[in-house]
Each structure stands twice: as C-alpha cells, then as structure tokens.
Design a protein around this motif. Structure first.
Motif, PDB file in Angstrom:
ATOM      1  N   ILE A  39      38.439  37.414 -55.085  1.00 43.30           N
ATOM      2  CA  ILE A  39      37.062  36.905 -54.986  1.00 43.30           C
ATOM      3  C   ILE A  39      37.012  35.703 -54.044  1.00 43.30           C
ATOM      4  O   ILE A  39      36.150  35.618 -53.164  1.00 43.30           O
ATOM      5  CB  ILE A  39      36.526  36.531 -56.388  1.00 43.30           C
ATOM      6  N   PHE A  59      26.378  37.879 -52.665  1.00 42.26           N
ATOM      7  CA  PHE A  59      26.844  37.918 -54.059  1.00 42.26           C
ATOM      8  C   PHE A  59      27.110  39.350 -54.506  1.00 42.26           C
ATOM      9  O   PHE A  59      28.128  39.641 -55.149  1.00 42.26           O
ATOM     10  CB  PHE A  59      25.791  37.268 -54.969  1.00 42.26           C
ATOM     11  N   ALA A  60      26.197  40.249 -54.139  1.00 39.11           N
ATOM     12  CA  ALA A  60      26.361  41.656 -54.540  1.00 39.11           C
ATOM     13  C   ALA A  60      27.588  42.272 -53.858  1.00 39.11           C
ATOM     14  O   ALA A  60      28.355  43.017 -54.498  1.00 39.11           O
ATOM     15  CB  ALA A  60      25.107  42.450 -54.178  1.00 39.11           C
ATOM     16  N   THR A  63      30.635  41.027 -55.559  1.00 42.00           N
ATOM     17  CA  THR A  63      30.804  41.716 -56.843  1.00 42.00           C
ATOM     18  C   THR A  63      31.459  43.088 -56.624  1.00 42.00           C
ATOM     19  O   THR A  63      32.386  43.464 -57.355  1.00 42.00           O
ATOM     20  CB  THR A  63      29.437  41.897 -57.536  1.00 42.00           C
ATOM     21  N   ALA A  66      35.081  42.647 -55.743  1.00 43.10           N
ATOM     22  CA  ALA A  66      35.840  42.264 -56.942  1.00 43.10           C
ATOM     23  C   ALA A  66      36.096  43.470 -57.838  1.00 43.10           C
ATOM     24  O   ALA A  66      37.202  43.645 -58.376  1.00 43.10           O
ATOM     25  CB  ALA A  66      35.082  41.182 -57.711  1.00 43.10           C
ATOM     26  N   ILE A  67      35.076  44.322 -58.003  1.00 42.98           N
ATOM     27  CA  ILE A  67      35.238  45.521 -58.837  1.00 42.98           C
ATOM     28  C   ILE A  67      36.269  46.461 -58.195  1.00 42.98           C
ATOM     29  O   ILE A  67      37.105  47.054 -58.890  1.00 42.98           O
ATOM     30  CB  ILE A  67      33.886  46.234 -59.037  1.00 42.98           C
ATOM     31  N   SER A 116      32.520  50.932 -56.787  1.00 39.80           N
ATOM     32  CA  SER A 116      32.586  49.762 -55.902  1.00 39.80           C
ATOM     33  C   SER A 116      32.377  50.157 -54.438  1.00 39.80           C
ATOM     34  O   SER A 116      31.636  49.481 -53.713  1.00 39.80           O
ATOM     35  CB  SER A 116      33.919  49.030 -56.069  1.00 39.80           C
ATOM     36  N   SER A 119      28.744  51.324 -53.905  1.00 42.69           N
ATOM     37  CA  SER A 119      27.846  50.166 -53.991  1.00 42.69           C
ATOM     38  C   SER A 119      27.910  49.340 -52.719  1.00 42.69           C
ATOM     39  O   SER A 119      26.878  48.910 -52.194  1.00 42.69           O
ATOM     40  CB  SER A 119      28.221  49.283 -55.189  1.00 42.69           C
TER      41      SER A 119
ATOM     42  N   LEU B  34      23.947  45.696 -63.184  1.00 47.25           N
ATOM     43  CA  LEU B  34      23.890  46.443 -61.926  1.00 47.25           C
ATOM     44  C   LEU B  34      22.440  46.796 -61.565  1.00 47.25           C
ATOM     45  O   LEU B  34      22.048  46.728 -60.397  1.00 47.25           O
ATOM     46  CB  LEU B  34      24.742  47.711 -62.020  1.00 47.25           C
ATOM     47  N   LEU B  37      20.862  43.723 -60.232  1.00 46.32           N
ATOM     48  CA  LEU B  37      21.427  43.408 -58.912  1.00 46.32           C
ATOM     49  C   LEU B  37      20.821  44.303 -57.833  1.00 46.32           C
ATOM     50  O   LEU B  37      20.402  43.827 -56.769  1.00 46.32           O
ATOM     51  CB  LEU B  37      22.950  43.587 -58.965  1.00 46.32           C
TER      52      LEU B  37
END
Lengths: 315, 56
Positions: A39, A59-60, A63, A66-67, A116, A119, B34, B37
């Motif tokens: 991170i 930030f997204a 995330t 990180a996932i 991840s 996304s 999620l 987000l």
C-alpha cells in the motif's frame, strides 16, 4: 503446495474446516504486513505520477492494488501450505494449522485476484489492470510455484513482484509508466535480497529441512554475507536517485543518505560477525533495519508529495 | 430420496455457527464498501470537481 509432497499432515483437519475459520483467519491469508508495504509503495507510485489523480480514484485504485497483493498472499499460502506446516515461522498460519482448507484459500485468492484486476480496469485503466494481473501471476506462478523451490536466486528474481506496486500505482494514476516509478521499482528490487537473506541466515535450518534452496543453505552463510554486503552497497546510492531526479525533496535526500549509510553499516556488521548468537543478532538487526529503511524512504515520498497535493486541493 | 435434516444448525458447533455469522457480516460489509466506492467513482468520473474542487 508441491505436487510431490504429501499434504496429509494438515488435510484431514482442513477438510472439516468448512465453517471453522472466521474473518480474522481469512484476513491473515492476505499477509497484512506485506500488504501494508505494498500500500505504501503503490501510494508513492500514485503520488509521483506526472499528471496527478482525483483522490477518490487514487483511493479506489490503491484499494484494488492492496486487494491484489492480498490475493497473491492467499495463493502463496495455498501453494506453500506443505512447507509452511514444517517451518517454525509459518506453521501456525491458517492453512497449515487446519483453520482454512487449501481449496478455500485457493478460491479466496482467485476470487480476490479477479475482483482486484477487474476493479482496477474499471477504476483506472487497462494498463494498470494488466500490470496488476502480471504482478499477481509473477508472484504466484513465477516465484512461488516455479522459482522458490528451484534456485537460490529465487528471492532476487522473485523480488520483482514485490517491486512492481509503484509502477502499478503510477500507471493507475497517469495511464503510463514513468521513469521515476521505474527508479522506485529498482530500489525495492535491490532491497529485497539483503532483506530476505538476513532472515534466511537465521532461519537457514528451517529452509533446509523443507528443501527450499535459500542462499545460506545452498551457497553457504559466508557467500550470503558477501552478497548481502554487495547488494547493500548498491542499494545505498540507488536510494538517492529520487533525490537527484527531483522526485524526492531535501527531507527525502537527507534521510536516504543517512539510512543508506545505516544499511551499509548493518551489512558490514553482518559480514564481519559470523559466529555464535551475536551473528544471528546482527542478521536480525539488519532485517529489522531494512524494513525501517523502506518504510521511511517511501513514507517520506508520500509525505512530501501528499502535502503538495493537499495544498493543490485547497485543504 | 434422502430425508431432509431437521437440524437447523446443519450439525455445526456453536463456534462454527459464530464464525459463519461473522463471515457473513464481513462479506456484507465488504460488498457495501465496494458499492459505495463504485458509486463515488461514478460520480467523480461524471463530474470530477463535484466532490473536491481542484482535483482532476
């Protein structure tokens, strides 16, 4: 999990563990301590990106990265469950202790990997998603499944996976890979061997017992100490490069100089003290300092660039 | 045709039932996070300056 290895030591318990594990055990599969470093380094990559990024998107993206890192950890624990069960440092992990069945860890890791990468493609761009997918593939297949049990250079080559997050972060923020992010990659890449070999010097018997060819139990402790010293001497000036290129400010530059010297001093001590408990103490001191070194360098980059962004947003 | 078990716990121990409940809560929280987000990202992509002025 080696195909040639008998997994019966933990499988019966694991087979009954369908509802044994709680969220805490599944969270531990993500290797939270490794994830925290990912991170931080990915955040540095996002913040040094040329064009900047909206904080919500940043930030997204962070995330998702990180996932993805956590998914790699889960898949690593799935494959390595057989050797984890026989090493003192790892035998209490969720899979070898029977709290989570290997198939659960596999499903968990694959699901998070897919989630991840998809996304990140939606949040940022295809380049960042492709780089994240490559990072997961490299860590799980190239390092964990292929190299880890094959060559004492496993950490050197496999270290590239752990070094990629700044590049992924930069790609997520700007849609391209900057030279600055490649320098950050190089720092982590050069940092990884002395970091892991310091630990391997102390845990050499554990690695030898499970047949993992780490440098100390293949080339010997003396050769490992020499290689630690060489990598440390290369790392110290490399840590200064972001200062020279203007990515790091004066605070970063002074810290990189001091911490680089400290890293070399620890490496010299490991090189000189070779016997007894003191040798192990010196190795663990280098291991601890190496973590402090990387957290400090990337933490300072985040602070320097973070304040700049906050000012830009009028906060 | 086998008989349907009348045991509502499915033969799970209290600890297993508790962990299953905690897992369900964790999954629910993760899905909610999620969803929030992706909602925020959708807003940002449509109107970047809406949430934070000066951000690109």
């Amino acid at each position: 999990m080696s195909l040639a290895t008998d997994n019966s030591a933990f499988s019966p318990a694991a087979a009954e563990s369908a509802y044994l594990a709680g969220p805490r055990e599944f969270f531990s599969l993500l290797k939270p301590r490794v994830m925290s470093l990912v991170i931080l380094t990915a955040l540095a990559g996002i913040l040094i990106a040329p064009h900047g990024v909206h904080p919500v998107v940043g930030f997204a993206a962070l995330t998702a990265i990180a996932i993805g890192a956590g998914a790699s950890g889960a898949l690593n624990m799935w494959w390595d469950a057989d050797i984890d069960a026989r090493m003192a440092r790892t035998r209490l992990r969720a899979v070898p202790s029977g709290l989570i069945a290997p198939r659960e860890a596999l499903g968990f890791g694959l699901t998070l990997s897919f989630l991840s990468v998809m996304s990140l493609a939606l949040i940022a761009n295809m380049l960042a998603a492709a780089l994240l997918a490559f990072t997961i593939f490299y860590y799980v297949v190239i390092y964990t499944i292929w190299l880890k049990r094959l060559t004492p250079q496993n950490i050197v080559i496999g270290g590239a996976a752990g070094a990629l997050p700044p590049i992924v972060g930069c790609a997520a923020a700007s849609g391209s890979v900057s030279l600055d992010s490649i320098w950050l990659f190089a720092i982590i890449f050069m940092w990884t061997p002395p970091h892991f070999w310091a630990l391997a010097l102390v845990k050499a018997r554990d690695y030898e017992r499970v047949g993992v060819p780490m440098m100390p139990n293949v080339k010997g402790a003396d050769r490992t100490r020499l290689e630690i010293l060489v990598y440390s001497l290369l790392l110290a000036p490399l840590g200064l490069v972001p200062w020279f290129t203007g990515v790091g400010g004066w605070l970063y530059g002074v810290a990189a100089l001091g911490l680089g010297l400290g890293f070399c001093v620890h490496a010299v001590r490991v090189y000189l003290v070779r016997d007894g408990l003191d040798a192990n103490k010196r190795a663990m001191a280098l291991f601890g300092f190496s973590i402090f070194y990387l957290f400090s360098l990337f933490g300072l980059l985040v602070i320097e660039h973070g304040f700049g962004l906050l000012a830009r947003w009028g906060l | 045709m086998s008989a349907v078990s009348s045991d509502p716990t499915g033969g799970l121990t209290p600890a297993q039932l508790r962990n299953r409940r905690l897992r369900n809560i964790a999954i629910g929280l993760a899905v909610a996070f999620l969803a929030a987000l992706f909602y925020a990202i959708t807003i940002v992509k449509m109107a970047p300056g809406l949430i934070l002025k000066g951000a690109s």
